[in-house]
Design an enzyme around this catalytic site. Sequence first.
Site, PDB file in Angstrom:
ATOM      1  N   ARG A 117       8.982  55.408   6.882  1.00  0.00           N
ATOM      2  CA  ARG A 117       7.834  54.500   7.001  1.00  0.00           C
ATOM      3  C   ARG A 117       8.198  53.357   7.965  1.00  0.00           C
ATOM      4  O   ARG A 117       9.353  52.941   8.032  1.00  0.00           O
ATOM      5  CB  ARG A 117       7.561  53.928   5.593  1.00  0.00           C
ATOM      6  CG  ARG A 117       6.397  52.977   5.473  1.00  0.00           C
ATOM      7  CD  ARG A 117       5.089  53.692   5.465  1.00  0.00           C
ATOM      8  NE  ARG A 117       4.018  52.862   4.936  1.00  0.00           N
ATOM      9  CZ  ARG A 117       2.730  53.112   5.157  1.00  0.00           C
ATOM     10  NH1 ARG A 117       2.357  54.147   5.875  1.00  0.00           N
ATOM     11  NH2 ARG A 117       1.795  52.344   4.635  1.00  0.00           N
ATOM     12  N   THR A 394      -4.219  60.124   9.712  1.00  0.00           N
ATOM     13  CA  THR A 394      -2.935  60.630   9.269  1.00  0.00           C
ATOM     14  C   THR A 394      -2.935  62.149   9.387  1.00  0.00           C
ATOM     15  O   THR A 394      -3.980  62.760   9.475  1.00  0.00           O
ATOM     16  CB  THR A 394      -2.770  60.211   7.798  1.00  0.00           C
ATOM     17  OG1 THR A 394      -2.868  58.804   7.761  1.00  0.00           O
ATOM     18  CG2 THR A 394      -1.484  60.679   7.189  1.00  0.00           C
ATOM     19  N   THR A 412       1.875  59.326  10.173  1.00  0.00           N
ATOM     20  CA  THR A 412       0.629  58.666  10.580  1.00  0.00           C
ATOM     21  C   THR A 412       0.843  57.527  11.568  1.00  0.00           C
ATOM     22  O   THR A 412       1.949  56.976  11.672  1.00  0.00           O
ATOM     23  CB  THR A 412      -0.080  58.094   9.320  1.00  0.00           C
ATOM     24  OG1 THR A 412      -1.373  57.612   9.674  1.00  0.00           O
ATOM     25  CG2 THR A 412       0.708  56.968   8.679  1.00  0.00           C
ATOM     26  N   ASN A 414      -1.596  55.268  11.084  1.00  0.00           N
ATOM     27  CA  ASN A 414      -2.611  54.611  10.266  1.00  0.00           C
ATOM     28  C   ASN A 414      -3.985  55.044  10.760  1.00  0.00           C
ATOM     29  O   ASN A 414      -4.411  56.132  10.435  1.00  0.00           O
ATOM     30  CB  ASN A 414      -2.448  53.103  10.199  1.00  0.00           C
ATOM     31  CG  ASN A 414      -3.281  52.522   9.054  1.00  0.00           C
ATOM     32  OD1 ASN A 414      -3.665  53.249   8.143  1.00  0.00           O
ATOM     33  ND2 ASN A 414      -3.578  51.246   9.085  1.00  0.00           N
ATOM     34  N   ASP A 436      -1.600  48.025   6.460  1.00  0.00           N
ATOM     35  CA  ASP A 436      -1.422  48.538   5.093  1.00  0.00           C
ATOM     36  C   ASP A 436      -0.786  47.500   4.167  1.00  0.00           C
ATOM     37  O   ASP A 436      -0.703  47.712   2.957  1.00  0.00           O
ATOM     38  CB  ASP A 436      -0.580  49.822   5.093  1.00  0.00           C
ATOM     39  CG  ASP A 436      -1.446  51.070   5.273  1.00  0.00           C
ATOM     40  OD1 ASP A 436      -2.682  50.935   5.289  1.00  0.00           O
ATOM     41  OD2 ASP A 436      -0.887  52.174   5.395  1.00  0.00           O
ATOM     42  N   SER A 465       1.924  52.565   0.950  1.00  0.00           N
ATOM     43  CA  SER A 465       1.219  53.733   1.479  1.00  0.00           C
ATOM     44  C   SER A 465       0.553  54.526   0.351  1.00  0.00           C
ATOM     45  O   SER A 465       0.888  54.358  -0.820  1.00  0.00           O
ATOM     46  CB  SER A 465       2.235  54.631   2.192  1.00  0.00           C
ATOM     47  OG  SER A 465       1.646  55.849   2.591  1.00  0.00           O
ATOM     48  N   SER A 466      -0.370  55.393   0.734  1.00  0.00           N
ATOM     49  CA  SER A 466      -0.952  56.342  -0.226  1.00  0.00           C
ATOM     50  C   SER A 466      -0.541  57.770   0.100  1.00  0.00           C
ATOM     51  O   SER A 466      -0.994  58.715  -0.558  1.00  0.00           O
ATOM     52  CB  SER A 466      -2.478  56.268  -0.186  1.00  0.00           C
ATOM     53  OG  SER A 466      -2.909  54.981  -0.539  1.00  0.00           O
ATOM     54  N   GLY A 486      -6.239  60.669   4.797  1.00  0.00           N
ATOM     55  CA  GLY A 486      -7.441  60.148   4.151  1.00  0.00           C
ATOM     56  C   GLY A 486      -7.280  58.782   3.513  1.00  0.00           C
ATOM     57  O   GLY A 486      -8.112  58.390   2.691  1.00  0.00           O
ATOM     58  N   GLY A 487      -6.211  58.053   3.875  1.00  0.00           N
ATOM     59  CA  GLY A 487      -6.041  56.707   3.323  1.00  0.00           C
ATOM     60  C   GLY A 487      -6.063  56.747   1.815  1.00  0.00           C
ATOM     61  O   GLY A 487      -5.347  57.525   1.180  1.00  0.00           O
TER      62      GLY A 487
HETATM   63  O1  DON Z   1      -0.036  55.092   4.552  1.00  0.00           O
HETATM   64  C1  DON Z   1      -1.222  55.100   4.245  1.00  0.00           C
HETATM   65  O2  DON Z   1      -1.618  55.232   3.106  1.00  0.00           O
HETATM   66  C2  DON Z   1      -2.249  54.988   5.341  1.00  0.00           C
HETATM   67  N1  DON Z   1      -1.700  54.325   6.470  1.00  0.00           N
HETATM   68  C3  DON Z   1      -2.720  56.357   5.666  1.00  0.00           C
HETATM   69  C4  DON Z   1      -3.831  56.327   6.649  1.00  0.00           C
HETATM   70  C5  DON Z   1      -4.652  57.533   6.566  1.00  0.00           C
HETATM   71  O3  DON Z   1      -4.376  58.466   5.865  1.00  0.00           O
HETATM   72  C6  DON Z   1      -5.890  57.563   7.322  1.00  0.00           C
HETATM   73  N2  DON Z   1      -6.392  58.905   7.339  1.00  0.00           N
HETATM   74  N3  DON Z   1      -7.402  59.347   7.230  1.00  0.00           N
END
Ligand code: DON
Length: 583
Positions: A117, A394, A412, A414, A436, A465-466, A486-487
């Site tokens: 990360r 991502t 990712t 982001n 984030d 992060s997720s 997908g955040g």
């Molecule tokens: O680390 C994370 O949770 C976010 N930066 C991920 C971003 C993400 O998955 C966006 N995608 N659709």
Amino acid sequence: MTLSTLLHKTLIFSLAFCLGNTAMASASSGGKQAPIIAQKQRFLPTVGEHGMVVAAEQQAAEAGLAMLKKGGNAVDAAVATGFALAVTFPRAGNLGGGGFMLIHLAKEKRNVFIDYREMAPAGATRDMFLKADGEVDKRSEYFSHLSAGVPGTVAGLIYALEKYGTLPLKTVLQPAIELAEQGFPMSYALASSLQARKGRLSADPAAAAYFLRKDGGNWALGENFKQQDLARTLKQIAKHGSDGFYKGKVAKLIADDMRANGGLITERDLANYVVKERAAVVGDYQGYTIVSAPPPSSGGVHLVQMLNILEAYDLPAMGHNSAEYIHTVAETMKLAYADRSKYLADPDFVPVPVKQLTDKAYAARQRAMIKPNQVTPSAQVLPGKAMPRESEDTTHYSTADQYGNMVSNTYTLNFSYGSHIAVPGAGFLLNNEMADFAAKPGTANAYGLVQGESNRIEPGKRPLSSMTPTIVMKDQQAWLATGSPGGSLIINSVLQIVLNAIGFDMNIAAAAAAPRFHHQWLPDELRVEDGVSTDTLKLLKQRGHNINTDITTMGRTQSIMHTGGWFFGATDTRRHQGFVATY
Ligand code: DON
């Protein structure tokens, strides 16, 4: 296997036989009995015998497969695919971002989690994105040189290769270098995504030069797309390893660009970047072992927490995606995401109660709060915010080899194309992962996630992060590798893959295709994808759910299931161009 499943499988076998589909039932691949796939599901996985790579883009998947065909292992394949995606899938594949890699090592019977990360630069401060009035300056947080954390991808991929791979760095980098140097035909997926981002990309001269046509027009499908500066950077890495990125010419290009544009990342920050190997989060669900991402991701903790809560219910008896099922799972999601806002952060800075959150007794106490027929409104302690539409940022990919190893990798920038800022001369985009962090603790971030003080900005810290790269084990063998972009939607997308595959006996393609739903505590709304009946939605509304169906689809999983000596792959049909490469 229950008698009814056995009977069902026998029936399918005879049906396939009647229909003349003998390839399904008998061997045609050098003696090994080909698997029988129950045709009661409308989606079928791709089947492979010797190894598999499932990724969001075909050429990158094939780059990984080429390593497997050379006798390389799943880690070699994952590293080759990771570098190739940085070329062919620039909206999320990256050199300028970061991520997490989960590896199952069959011979050693153990799992390894690699945290690469991004880290906040030394000059980062708690309030760096706040304006004079105390509000968050979103432009600065999302789309400036300040948005970038110190990239971890190159260090992470090389660490994985050196420690757990078998092929030389030059070999695994070769496909990426060729794709960048010689170019590749522009696809619909890339052309349309660059077209959609033209406005933002054109605001940065380097990004515009790398990704937009000089005449301002749109890319034609099939046009050759070359990236010479990126090829040069990849060659530096091939020659000098991590130092080819974190020291020397490339590091200087990054630091110079930062200095000239008010950014923070220095040559010293780059030289100080560290990869961390961490213990994966482990749980169990109905006899399967769940192995997933630990902090600084929230993914694994909440995946295990939710499965712990759900294991006491007879979900199959409720029926897949019935109102009762969606209600029960959504109420569970809320509990987990509420905890996320309070407890999760970089464990090197803040103590994170992983054990407590993944404890079965804790799950039992939480389960007791779920009312069977009525919604419990999300606590209004912290302000929520309308969730933005998901963008395809991502990316996740999975690899599996003939030796029983598996890799589940999510990385990712982001947002799609990160900060939309490229490093001049170096050919790659910078992440906007600083977003984030909680720029203003207690308020919602870009994904509507409310985060607290524990995730405030501090120098050297990794933003929460997720991302949820996950491997599910059965009888001590890696059975399923999956993950998603997908955040905030990531954790719940992975949860539903696991529930569908284990609880509902779906093949991996059917598990991926089934409609998904999502609740993240705040805002208090239940997002439901296309494909759930109006009757069901009515029943959910009667229970008090605030339903939102005006949404884009959720997640983009890339999964491999390994069972009976065969590989079953599924790329999510929610997006263009994903690919299952196998042999
Ligand atoms: O680390 C994370 O949770 C976010 N930066 C991920 C971003 C993400 O998955 C966006 N995608 N659709």
